[in-house]
Design an enzyme around this catalytic site. Structure first.
Site, mmCIF file in Angstrom:
data_model
loop_
_atom_site.group_PDB
_atom_site.id
_atom_site.type_symbol
_atom_site.label_atom_id
_atom_site.label_comp_id
_atom_site.label_asym_id
_atom_site.label_seq_id
_atom_site.Cartn_x
_atom_site.Cartn_y
_atom_site.Cartn_z
ATOM 1 N N LYS A 119 41.689 -22.414 -12.529
ATOM 2 C CA LYS A 119 41.435 -22.356 -11.088
ATOM 3 C C LYS A 119 40.016 -21.870 -10.854
ATOM 4 O O LYS A 119 39.584 -20.880 -11.450
ATOM 5 C CB LYS A 119 42.433 -21.430 -10.384
ATOM 6 N N LYS B 290 41.527 -17.957 -13.736
ATOM 7 C CA LYS B 290 40.782 -18.235 -12.506
ATOM 8 C C LYS B 290 39.425 -17.551 -12.578
ATOM 9 O O LYS B 290 39.292 -16.459 -13.141
ATOM 10 C CB LYS B 290 41.604 -17.724 -11.321
ATOM 11 N N ASP C 214 48.213 -14.293 -7.838
ATOM 12 C CA ASP C 214 46.851 -14.204 -8.361
ATOM 13 C C ASP C 214 46.478 -12.730 -8.497
ATOM 14 O O ASP C 214 46.472 -11.994 -7.502
ATOM 15 C CB ASP C 214 45.862 -14.895 -7.419
#
Length: 292
Positions: free
Chosen positions: A237, A201, A138
């Site tokens: 996400k 995300k 991430d």
């Protein structure tokens, strides 16, 4: 910037912030209540990246968290365990050495949470995290470059990071709370996806604002349009303040109604959280659970 200005012209930016708010209100008003049920809560468990990203994290603390994941099936035998364990890069080896379940090892990297370091450092940190066992990475989009319109620079940086991930999946954090409007959020999503992001995300959870249903809706619409044009399914996400069962159900409802049931799988939908699992378990079992 010229290259990406041409790419962005292929996409629809007519959606206003007001239209987004109205669409979200309509979806949640019409569909959220029907998803407030134990079968959905159980499914949500399987989407969670169990997260510990604290300055005071220690080897012992992360080891304890991993052991609880290892024992999850024994404690809650009919429920799915979380999808992943998300930690800082230096703690990836601890997760790998202790993990016994088929759970992704997620590392935040590349100068998380601000993305304000040398590109070479970002690439090296990602490569080291993958080398130590991370299966997912991430990273935060370089927000300053994005806001200044330097889309080609953002694309180039994310593309290099994607290469450094090798076989690990790349999730790009847009930090939507800093992007202010639907148009900018969509541009960030598209640049990330063109650069090879496997997921986009919402937030780091470290910024001034976490996830919002409106920002997440824009991201899902961007994924839908990108998929229609390219035939490429990119995951979504949500993270940043998602701790209550009701919050998780809202995001589930948006995914279901914008992207469809095929996105309701850990391969395409994740929730980054630390407290959510306990609250989902409490909602399922009917009494307070403090497992994690």
């Amino acid at each position: 910037m010229e290259r990406f200005e041409a790419v962005l012209k292929e996409y629809d930016f007519s959606m206003t912030d007001r239209a987004v708010a109205e669409s979200v209100e309509k979806i949640l008003g019409e569909h959220c209540s029907q998803n407030m049920e134990k079968a959905v809560y159980s499914q949500l468990l399987s989407f969670v990246d169990l997260t510990s990203l604290n300055t005071e994290d220690t080897v012992d603390k992360i080891t304890e968290m991993v052991e609880k994941v290892n024992q999850f099936d024994e404690q809650f035998d009919i429920l799915p365990h979380p999808a992943g364990i998300c930690v800082y890069p230096a703690l990836v080896p601890i997760v790998k050495d202790n993990l016994q379940e088929d759970v992704d090892i997620v590392a935040v990297a590349a100068g998380f949470p601000h993305s304000q370091t040398f590109v070479e450092v970002k690439i090296a940190e990602v490569a080291m995290a993958v080398m130590e066992g991370a299966t997912e990475i991430d990273v935060v989009i370089p927000v300053g470059k994005l806001l200044s319109g330097s889309y080609d620079e953002v694309y180039s940086e994310l593309s290099e990071i994607k290469q450094s991930c090798r076989d690990a999946k790349l999730k790009v954090i847009l930090e939507t709370g800093l992007l202010k409007n639907a148009e900018t959020i969509k541009k960030a999503a598209l640049v990330s996806m063109v650069a090879g992001a496997d997921f986009i995300k919402t937030s780091t959870g470290k910024g001034p604002q976490g996830a919002t249903p409106e920002a997440f809706y824009v991201m899902c619409q961007a994924v839908k349009e990108f998929n229609a044009k390219n035939g490429s399914k990119v995951g979504v996400k949500v993270a940043g303040g998602v701790s209550q069962t009701e919050d998780a159900v809202k995001y589930y409802t948006i995914v279901k109604n914008v992207l469809g049931d095929s996105w309701l799988t850990p391969e395409l939908f994740r929730i980054g959280a630390s407290r959510l699992v306990n609250n989902l378990l409490t909602s399922i079992i009917g009494k307070e659970v403090k497992y994690f």
